[in-house]
Write a protein that holds these residues in place. Structure first.
Motif, mmCIF file in Angstrom:
data_model
loop_
_atom_site.group_PDB
_atom_site.id
_atom_site.type_symbol
_atom_site.label_atom_id
_atom_site.label_comp_id
_atom_site.label_asym_id
_atom_site.label_seq_id
_atom_site.Cartn_x
_atom_site.Cartn_y
_atom_site.Cartn_z
ATOM 1 N N SER A 132 2.444 1.712 -3.362
ATOM 2 C CA SER A 132 1.205 2.252 -4.456
ATOM 3 C C SER A 132 1.173 3.584 -4.428
ATOM 4 N N SER A 133 1.253 3.883 -3.145
ATOM 5 C CA SER A 133 1.033 5.740 -2.832
ATOM 6 C C SER A 133 2.004 6.544 -3.848
ATOM 7 N N PHE A 134 3.045 5.873 -3.925
ATOM 8 C CA PHE A 134 4.133 6.868 -4.616
ATOM 9 C C PHE A 134 4.111 6.721 -6.083
ATOM 10 N N ARG A 164 -3.454 -1.780 -4.499
ATOM 11 C CA ARG A 164 -3.246 -1.806 -2.911
ATOM 12 C C ARG A 164 -3.891 -0.271 -2.485
ATOM 13 N N PRO A 165 -4.638 -0.375 -1.324
ATOM 14 C CA PRO A 165 -4.760 -1.329 -0.428
ATOM 15 C C PRO A 165 -5.817 -2.626 -1.070
ATOM 16 N N THR A 193 4.846 5.156 -9.375
ATOM 17 C CA THR A 193 5.498 3.901 -9.620
ATOM 18 C C THR A 193 5.380 3.605 -11.091
ATOM 19 N N ALA A 228 0.913 -1.166 -0.002
ATOM 20 C CA ALA A 228 0.041 0.166 0.082
ATOM 21 C C ALA A 228 0.979 1.294 0.102
ATOM 22 N N VAL A 229 1.970 1.364 0.938
ATOM 23 C CA VAL A 229 2.939 2.398 0.774
ATOM 24 C C VAL A 229 3.293 2.615 -0.640
ATOM 25 N N ASN A 240 0.526 -0.467 -11.313
ATOM 26 C CA ASN A 240 -0.425 -0.111 -9.825
ATOM 27 C C ASN A 240 -0.573 -1.427 -9.549
ATOM 28 N N ALA A 291 7.436 9.869 -2.127
ATOM 29 C CA ALA A 291 6.213 10.816 -2.705
ATOM 30 C C ALA A 291 6.881 12.158 -3.335
#
Length: 540
Positions: A291-293, A346-347, A295, A288-289, A343, A327
């Motif tokens: 996927s927040s960047f 996640r979550p 990528t 999840a972390v 992608n 980020a």
């Protein structure tokens, strides 16, 4: 059916005794039916020809054979889960809180009939013993660090995490102490065979037995085997009983099999499950972390030999073909290269449902309903109440075990010194074991049962008192805590104060209020927690 033809021996037997020959053929037919013929007697779980059971041959060792060799690893893994796995730490804490809470409180219960005392005399003696117990508890810790309530918590948690814990009776009267009896707690690892010798018929896991299987001594090392310096470690043989036949060492553990020498950690059955779940949860969080960047993947032309990625940030601690995601990372591509987003999705939308299903299985083994294990009561009122009732049964059973193994023996140690020193006058205490037991009778009061609808349960208690099913003292012990005598005395003071202030008696609920105002859900109601809270907030 197989073709049963007589062999040479069958024919010889039949020639001399036709009945014996027929019996041989009948026995052979039964064997054929049992092992693949027309059926089998006994349990399918014991068969060896089933595909699911062919490779399953568990050992049939004794209780010690099946446990002692694995105990060091089980202890270490159980403690590691308690330190690093939130679910395991929560399970141990929930059990400890449900069993002892902030400490089991003594309620002396003298057998007045056996001692020939009137109820009033018994009450006076009980109050005196409870006061002495409070004095003893203040200085009972041999290390002078913890009070009795904290020692109870520590002892139970140690027994849960390590499988067992030892309490050794010591004597040291420090300045200002009323009682010299002290309790020294020893972690399970310190009791082991001297010089790491192999287990024998008399000494197993550091516990020495006599010919009847009674523990007579414990072999205690002067250092913890996991300490930084264990050179020159020595063992001391500590007798389990004093010369007067009183226990000198308390071995607090739950025996699951006959002749079991040492306790098994509470988490032993679910160690692998909890470790896998912890690993999975960490992986989900990491995904999840990431996927927040920002990528993506750099797609270079087929004839391009460049292998230097241009996404993310470089770091001295990374290899040449690695980048550090973050980020707001700046993305640049070389000539002819294209950027394709990636992608990991996640979550994970199914994470919560999977974890709950997994935790149900863990909760069954730990005697903790999944609602209590996860501290999540989102089901109906009746389901939540049933979960709390099941947990309460487990807590009450374990409390009875812990009180008998730890609290009651310590109370008897205190009584012994109090009578011997003259602080308490208890005739016949040392002359007759029956009289001694009568003086030492006690109940140990712990945390009360959780209530989802206090208004409804108060009505039920009032009805039980009215019909004589329960006493007020029993209601105080089970639901509200505290002692009836003290509450009754306090109520008398409050009523006298109200009367002196001209306020009169406190208001009471009108007759029939239980039927008219019972807005809360009953056992068959399927309302949600939100509806229940709304109903309770509107109740008078």
């Amino acid at each position: 059916m197989s073709d049963f033809r007589q062999n040479f021996i069958d024919r010889v037997v039949s020639a001399f005794s036709p009945a014996a020959g027929l019996a041989r053929m009948h026995a052979r037919a039964r064997l054929d039916a049992s092992f693949g013929g027309g059926g089998r007697f006994g349990y399918n779980g014991g068969r060896r020809d089933r595909r699911s059971l062919k490779a399953w041959f568990p050992g049939q060792g004794s209780a010690d054979t099946d446990s002692l060799l694995d105990l060091p690893q089980l202890r270490g893994r159980s403690r590691d889960l308690g330190r690093n796995a939130p679910l395991a730490a929560g399970a141990v804490s929930t059990t400890a809180i449900g069993v002892v809470g902030d400490g089991l409180k003594l309620e002396a219960s003298i057998d007045s009939k056996a001692l020939g005392l009137t109820p009033k005399q018994a009450d006076a003696f009980e109050a005196e013993q409870e006061r002495e117990w409070g004095v003893f508890c203040a200085t009972a810790d041999f290390t002078r660090v913890q009070c009795m309530d904290e020692m109870q918590q520590l002892s139970l948690r140690s027994a849960l995490e390590s499988g067992d814990v030892f309490a050794v009776r010591r004597y040291r009267k420090d300045p200002g102490d009323v009682y010299g009896t002290k309790v020294q707690l020893l972690e399970a690892d310190r009791v082991s065979n001297p010089n790491w010798a192999q287990d024998s018929d008399r000494v197993s896991g550091g516990v020495e037995f006599n010919a009847d299987g009674v523990p007579v001594a414990y072999h205690v090392s002067d250092k913890h085997p996991g300490a930084r310096r264990i050179a020159g470690m020595k063992w001391e043989r500590v007798p389990a009983w004093s010369e007067g036949g009183v226990r000198a060492v308390l071995h607090v553990y739950e025996r699951l099999r006959p002749e079991q020498s040492r306790g098994i950690p509470y988490l032993a059955v679910v160690v692998e499950h909890l470790q896998q779940l912890s690993t999975y949860s960490t992986a989900e969080v990491d995904a999840a972390v990431v996927s927040s960047f920002i990528t993506g993947v750099i797609q270079a032309p087929a004839d391009d030999d460049a292998s230097d990625p241009m996404v993310g940030e470089k770091d001295a601690g990374l290899a040449d073909n690695e980048v550090k995601l973050g980020a707001g990372a700046i993305i640049s591509t070389g000539p002819g290269e294209t950027f394709t987003s990636f992608n990991p999705q996640r979550p994970n939308a199914n994470y919560d449902a999977f974890v709950k299903a997994f935790c149900r299985e863990v909760g069954v083994a730990l005697e903790l309903p999944v609602e209590l294990l996860l501290k999540s009561f989102t089901a109906s009122y009746s389901a939540s109440r049933a979960a709390l009732e099941m947990a309460w049964q487990a807590f009450r059973r374990r409390r009875s075990w812990f009180a008998g193994r730890f609290c009651q023996p310590l109370y008897e140690w205190m009584m012994e010194e109090a009578v011997a020193s003259g602080r308490l006058n208890r005739p016949g205490f040392f002359s007759d074991p029956v009289i001694r037991a009568a003086w030492c009778g006690a109940q140990w009061v712990g945390p009360q049962r959780q209530s989802l609808n206090p208004y409804q349960e108060a009505q039920a208690d009032a009805l039980d008192i009215q019909t004589g099913v329960k006493s007020r003292e029993q209601v105080c012990m089970e639901r509200t805590g505290g002692e009836f005598d003290k509450k009754n005395e306090q109520l008398g003071k409050e009523q006298a104060a109200r009367k002196a202030a001209g306020l009169g008696a406190p208001p009471t609920a009108p007759a029939g209020a239980g039927d008219a105002r019972n807005e809360g859900p009953d056992e068959t109601d399927d309302t949600s927690d939100e509806e229940t809270e709304s109903q309770l907030s509107n109740a008078p």
